[in-house]
Design an enzyme around this catalytic site. Structure first.
Site, PDB file in Angstrom:
ATOM      1  N   ASP A  25       0.694  -0.755   0.148  1.00  0.00           N
ATOM      2  CA  ASP A  25       0.200  -0.011   0.409  1.00  0.00           C
ATOM      3  C   ASP A  25       0.720   0.819  -0.027  1.00  0.00           C
ATOM      4  OD1 ASP A  25      -1.918  -1.878   0.012  1.00  0.00           O
ATOM      5  OD2 ASP A  25      -2.663  -1.047   2.178  1.00  0.00           O
ATOM      6  N   LYS A 130      -6.696  -5.440  -3.076  1.00  0.00           N
ATOM      7  CA  LYS A 130      -7.479  -5.629  -1.384  1.00  0.00           C
ATOM      8  C   LYS A 130      -8.510  -4.964  -0.928  1.00  0.00           C
ATOM      9  CE  LYS A 130      -3.651  -4.135   1.214  1.00  0.00           C
ATOM     10  NZ  LYS A 130      -4.521  -3.610   2.160  1.00  0.00           N
ATOM     11  N   CYS A 163      -2.279  -2.557   8.060  1.00  0.00           N
ATOM     12  CA  CYS A 163      -2.048  -3.152   7.016  1.00  0.00           C
ATOM     13  C   CYS A 163      -0.341  -4.086   6.408  1.00  0.00           C
ATOM     14  CB  CYS A 163      -2.137  -2.347   5.316  1.00  0.00           C
ATOM     15  SG  CYS A 163      -3.982  -2.019   5.434  1.00  0.00           S
TER      16      CYS A 163
END
Ligand code: TIU
Length: 230
Positions: A25, A130, A163
């Site tokens: 990310d 995701k 994450c």
């Protein structure tokens, strides 16, 4: 046996192992003003510090011909993949799906949802979209790892305790040997980063290992070199 010098002890790389780098990310939504991280009230500027080190680690993986898996946290434009519980969370002025200065927040395909240009994936690298914090939930992550016989994951990206840690725990439960790269992950909260690194490697490496990017590259080069002469 070649190993990466790591904590709480050496991270072994058997000749038969298959290593991948996971970059979680590294998106404008988390790194820049007007994105999701900012909407949640965070100081997004502090994530920038890891970018040059992560560039070096990615360059090393590319030079060694090892796979890189990039992830993006995002939702479909109709938000059908965003649970109401996630949509409601935060209580800031802006939330997921709202129009921000870089496009709709945390929505796939919007300018602000893209990976920062310095760390852009190259053609042929894996890119996983995701909807959750972990990279395994509702994605093709498990299939990619199985198809490529991956056994070892070096995990990087943002944010450490959200994450990155979620992905590492998911991977650990699935039997992967996981190492979190200390200087290639960052949090909006320095104390959360420090605690995450400590809790990962506590209890004899209950979730896995930690090491610096330089330690990882040194170990990986030795491992590749050993494979070439054997
Ligand atoms: N808020 C926060 O720290 N992180 C996230 O919402 N997503 C990721 O960590 N990528």
């Amino acid at each position: 046996m070649v190993a990466i010098s790591a904590l709480p002890y050496e991270y072994e790389l058997p000749a038969s192992s298959h290593v991948a780098l996971v970059v979680i990310d590294m998106q404008r939504d988390f790194m820049e003003l007007g994105g999701f991280g900012d909407a949640l009230g965070n100081d997004v500027g502090r994530l920038q510090a890891i970018v040059p080190t992560l560039q070096q680690l990615m360059a090393g993986f590319r030079e060694l011909g090892l796979p890189i898996i990039h992830t993006l946290e995002c939702h479909l434009p109709d938000l059908s993949d965003c649970p109401p519980a996630k949509l409601k969370r935060g209580k800031g002025a802006m939330t997921i799906g709202d129009q921000g200065p870089m496009g709709r927040i945390l929505v796939k395909g919007e300018a602000g949802n893209g990976i920062i240009p310095e760390l852009a994936p190259l053609p042929g690298e894996f890119v996983i979209h995701k909807p959750g914090k972990g990279a395994f939930y509702a994605t093709e992550m498990a299939t990619i790892l199985q198809e490529h016989n991956i056994t070892h994951l070096l995990i990087t990206g943002v944010t450490t305790e959200v994450c990155v840690q979620t992905t590492m725990r998911e991977a650990n439960d699935r039997g992967y040997e996981c190492l979190m790269v200390e200087d290639c992950t960052e949090s909006y909260f320095p104390e959360f980063k420090a605690s995450t690194l400590e809790m990962v490697r506590a209890q004899g490496g209950i979730v896995g290992w930690t090491a610096t990017a330089a330690q990882c590259l040194e170990g990986l080069r030795a491992w590749k070199g050993a494979a070439l002469v054997s």
